[in-house]
Design an enzyme around this catalytic site. Sequence first.
Site, short mmCIF file in Angstrom:
data_model
loop_
_atom_site.label_atom_id
_atom_site.label_comp_id
_atom_site.label_asym_id
_atom_site.label_seq_id
_atom_site.Cartn_x
_atom_site.Cartn_y
_atom_site.Cartn_z
N CYS A 150 10.70 -38.37 -11.74
CA CYS A 150 9.44 -39.00 -12.11
C CYS A 150 8.49 -39.16 -10.93
O CYS A 150 7.53 -39.90 -10.99
CB CYS A 150 9.69 -40.35 -12.77
SG CYS A 150 10.47 -41.54 -11.68
N HIS A 181 -4.62 -44.06 -2.31
CA HIS A 181 -4.57 -44.69 -3.64
C HIS A 181 -5.51 -43.99 -4.61
O HIS A 181 -5.14 -43.61 -5.72
CB HIS A 181 -4.93 -46.18 -3.51
CG HIS A 181 -4.96 -46.91 -4.81
ND1 HIS A 181 -6.13 -47.07 -5.54
CD2 HIS A 181 -3.98 -47.47 -5.54
CE1 HIS A 181 -5.86 -47.72 -6.65
NE2 HIS A 181 -4.56 -47.98 -6.67
N SER A 225 16.78 -41.34 -12.57
CA SER A 225 15.49 -40.68 -12.49
C SER A 225 15.13 -40.58 -11.01
O SER A 225 15.07 -41.60 -10.33
CB SER A 225 14.44 -41.48 -13.25
OG SER A 225 13.18 -40.86 -13.12
N TYR A 275 15.07 -33.38 -17.68
CA TYR A 275 13.62 -33.40 -17.92
C TYR A 275 12.86 -33.66 -16.62
O TYR A 275 13.42 -34.12 -15.64
CB TYR A 275 13.25 -34.47 -18.95
CG TYR A 275 13.47 -35.90 -18.48
CD1 TYR A 275 12.48 -36.57 -17.76
CD2 TYR A 275 14.66 -36.57 -18.72
CE1 TYR A 275 12.67 -37.86 -17.31
CE2 TYR A 275 14.87 -37.86 -18.28
CZ TYR A 275 13.88 -38.50 -17.57
OH TYR A 275 14.07 -39.77 -17.11
N ASN A 318 8.87 -39.43 -4.64
CA ASN A 318 7.89 -39.88 -3.65
C ASN A 318 8.57 -40.72 -2.58
O ASN A 318 8.49 -40.45 -1.38
CB ASN A 318 6.77 -40.71 -4.29
CG ASN A 318 5.99 -39.90 -5.30
OD1 ASN A 318 6.05 -38.68 -5.31
ND2 ASN A 318 5.25 -40.58 -6.16
N GLY A 373 -8.46 -7.74 4.27
CA GLY A 373 -9.33 -7.79 5.44
C GLY A 373 -8.68 -8.39 6.68
O GLY A 373 -9.32 -8.54 7.70
N MET A 380 -5.91 -7.26 8.31
CA MET A 380 -5.32 -6.33 9.27
C MET A 380 -6.12 -5.05 9.36
O MET A 380 -7.19 -4.95 8.81
CB MET A 380 -3.86 -6.14 8.93
CG MET A 380 -3.12 -7.41 9.35
SD MET A 380 -1.57 -7.63 8.59
CE MET A 380 -0.93 -6.01 8.79
N LYS A 431 0.84 -1.20 0.00
CA LYS A 431 0.00 0.00 0.00
C LYS A 431 0.87 1.25 0.00
O LYS A 431 0.66 2.16 -0.81
CB LYS A 431 -0.92 -0.03 1.23
CG LYS A 431 -2.13 0.84 1.12
CD LYS A 431 -3.00 0.73 2.39
CE LYS A 431 -3.74 -0.57 2.47
NZ LYS A 431 -4.36 -0.78 3.81
N ARG A 470 -3.09 -1.23 -6.67
CA ARG A 470 -2.13 -2.35 -6.72
C ARG A 470 -2.45 -3.16 -7.96
O ARG A 470 -3.55 -3.05 -8.53
CB ARG A 470 -2.23 -3.21 -5.47
CG ARG A 470 -3.49 -4.05 -5.45
CD ARG A 470 -3.74 -4.72 -4.13
NE ARG A 470 -5.19 -4.80 -4.00
CZ ARG A 470 -5.84 -4.91 -2.87
NH1 ARG A 470 -5.19 -4.95 -1.73
NH2 ARG A 470 -7.14 -4.98 -2.86
N ARG A 526 -3.21 3.20 8.56
CA ARG A 526 -3.56 2.05 7.72
C ARG A 526 -2.43 1.03 7.69
O ARG A 526 -1.29 1.36 7.44
CB ARG A 526 -3.83 2.51 6.29
CG ARG A 526 -4.72 3.70 6.19
CD ARG A 526 -4.74 4.31 4.80
NE ARG A 526 -5.32 3.43 3.79
CZ ARG A 526 -5.33 3.70 2.50
NH1 ARG A 526 -4.76 4.82 2.05
NH2 ARG A 526 -5.88 2.86 1.66
#
Length: 877
Positions: A829, A449, A761, A849, A765, A100, A102, A22, A333, A91
């Site tokens: 992957c 799953h 690769s 990749y 996970n 909204g 603060m 601001k 803004r 402000r």
Amino acid sequence: MAKYVYDFTEGNKDLKDLLGGKGANLAEMTNLGLPVPPGFTITSEACRHYLAEGAVPDGLEREVAEHLGAMEKRMGKTLGQADDPLLVSVRSGAKFSMPGMMETVLNIGLNDESVHGLAKQAGGNDRFAWDSYRRLIQMFGKTVLGIDGELFEHALESLKGHRQDTDLGAAELQGLVETFKGIVRDQTGKDFPADPREQMRLAVMAVFDSWNAPRAILYRRQERIPADLGTAVNIVAMVFGNVGNDSGTGVAFTRDPGSGQQGIYGDYLQNAQGEDVVAGIRNTIPLQELERLDKSSYDELLRIMETLENHYRDLCDIEFTIERGKLWMLQTRVGKRTAAAAFCIATQLVDQGLITLDEAVTRVTGDQLAQLMFPRFDSGAEKKKIAKGMNASPGAAVGKAVFSSARAVELAGQGEDVILVRRETNPDDLSGMIAARGILTSRGGKTSHAAVVARGMGKTCVCGAEELEVSIGERRFTAPGDIVVNEGDLISIDGTTGEIFLGEVPVVDSAVVEYFEGGEPGDDLVRAVDRIMRRADEVRRLGVRANADTPEDAARARRFGGEGIGLCRTEHMFLGERRQLVEDLVLASGDEERQAALDALEPLQKADFVGIFQAMEGQPVTVRLIDPPLHEFLPDLTDLSVKVATGDATDKDRKLLGAVKRLHEQNPMLGLRGVRLGLVIPGLFAMQVRAIAQAAKEVPGAKPEIMIPLVAAVQELEAVREEAAGILADLGVEALIGTMIETPRAALTAGQVAEAAQFFSFGTNDLTQMTWGFSRDDVEAAFFSRYLELGMFGVSPFETLDRDGVGRLVTIAVEEGRAARPDLKLGICGEHGGDPDSVHFCHQAGLDYVSCSPFRIPVARLEAGRAAFAECDSDTR
Ligand code: ADP
Ligand code: MG
Ligand code: MG
């Protein structure tokens, strides 16, 4: 010496860190010569100091006094001066907008004396003065003194009755001020502070404190805004929209934030102040009507909006006030917008010559593109919501509820749309999941799953809808409020919100997906997407491949712009009717029986690979040898035990029960799987490699790459590599042989591993699971929401790659692997391959990749393009 206060004439839009959004933009507008009331900004550095030390930094009060003094001199009146008061607003304004969250206090400087001065200066407008005064006490009471805002609201409401606030007269408002002062006295034991300077000082500290209000903390966590930035505070000379009907206040956008269309979008409220416009206390009018009310202000506003767009080179939103025919700018803004508008605006700005196409690529995000790819429910449609689960895989799906995979396949075969409803899904449900329009489960989290598979297929999924009682046996589920859904009843599920509706909600298709599927760029939006995607493809350095296990997925991956398959899992090739053969393999009592089982599997496997190689037409295909523990392919332990106990069992069942018990593991994810299987079960990997090689011989141009999972030590890889290389040589087939890097040890010994691998690769996970020590199938539902609440991480490390830990392992493996083998190919992957922030990480880490599910390919292409421009490296939101 530290400088804690900047006049609006001293700042500019690039100082958001220090002055907040601001303050920086108020300064920018001031310097553009736009009509901004005088003011100054206290830096976020002062706030950080205050929050850390519990006191404002030395020198701040003096600096504030100096700037206020200068402002008073310029305005020819002092703060709260009895006969002609200068009033100010205090402000909040942090670097990132927190709408909204603060606080702001208006009309500071009013008290029992200056309220008369204000009235006199406004030509005897008592009503206006008392209205301003009651607003001050109300906002100050709530924000600074921490009084429940309802108390003030109630007092106002009961005075107003059915009238509007503008119908209140001066005397009534004066009475309201007394009531409000009474509330302050009751609630705090003290009088409302009359001293203007004290009002201002307290308000500044309240804004500082609001940074750590619970709702602000919660919001920051959700939006991933760092907790330690602090907020700046702006002190702005008041201008008044509540003087009468020649005054008012409004908000506007420089173009439509919904569609991106150019035009006039905004709301205006006469005789009002501040938040009144958005608070909905009275009906606003469309901004166009301001032209009729006050043509000269309206024209000036349009000119300013054009100036701002040209200056910021983007859509801006603004807040303004008109005081007796004079226009004042109070905020601007770069404005938020919908995903569709983001693409349209970016390319419009290119056409207007305001930005380059490269900048346009940086102005849109992969998340926005993903939003455009899902079908969605017609927002205007009527719906009956019956429950809510987790938004596991976005999209909108409508169909008849079915409770088994077989039934899903059957009905889908007859051309019906179905939703597969299960408590949870398992690999056997795959055919049903493919057949269904959407998947609904009552158990399991976002990495269950059902969720993972659905996301991979781009299929709508709501999971973990715990309010539902699913009875597979009775083929129905119940929802709160005695709602029963039987097989065949229509339901609609929204994977973007997690909502479940009874009956059919109309769905609108994604034009963007039709385009990716090979359609012509028809409407403006699709044309915009097309232009930006083309440019992203030109500039990106990362390749984008697909995780695809079937010819259909492979074909879609190519249509979506994939440049090969980075992960072709082979385990689904052991399911369905082929389970029989896996059972034979497990039960084999000697080499011969085992080999017979493998020999039976080989032609089936070969046919699978032929289909995929054909679909990829000469693009590389990385095939991962079988990874999951074998017991996943055997019948369930309890089912078998029951069968055996009730005497229904065959001989084979009894043998299987023995095998299932023998193969049972406490921690299957850390058990007999991946390369370990290949080493323990003779002939298994060899059979797969032979099938790959035979298939490759049959499909001209096929480019297989053989990938060994779960390697932890180079010795493991060497052993299976030697066998595989032998088979390839015998059959005269060329294929790269490489490994997944998904155990921490493999990453840490990457230099050794690379001696035996032609490519790496990263299986992020498993790598995440093992690096954090999180059992992925358990932790997410069990405590991740708590962990997020506690701020242990801002986002699940299974969703966005954890740069500090997992990312460091990747970086080490990249460096050491390349040092050992300069032409080592590197890819990723895991599910992270389609996550925007993780794609940027992969770019920075120097991978060749990323590989992700077919539906995420466009997202990965776009983010890879954006990553090529350094300036948006850290901003993928
Ligand atoms: P938010 O960050 O919640 O938007 P603001 O600081 O912008 O809060 O204040 C809300 C509104 O208060 C503004 O949109 C404007 O209408 C009004 N306002 C703030 N400062 C002034 C001022 N100096 N004069 C008149 N109105 C003001
Ligand atoms: Mg505002
Ligand atoms: Mg793995």
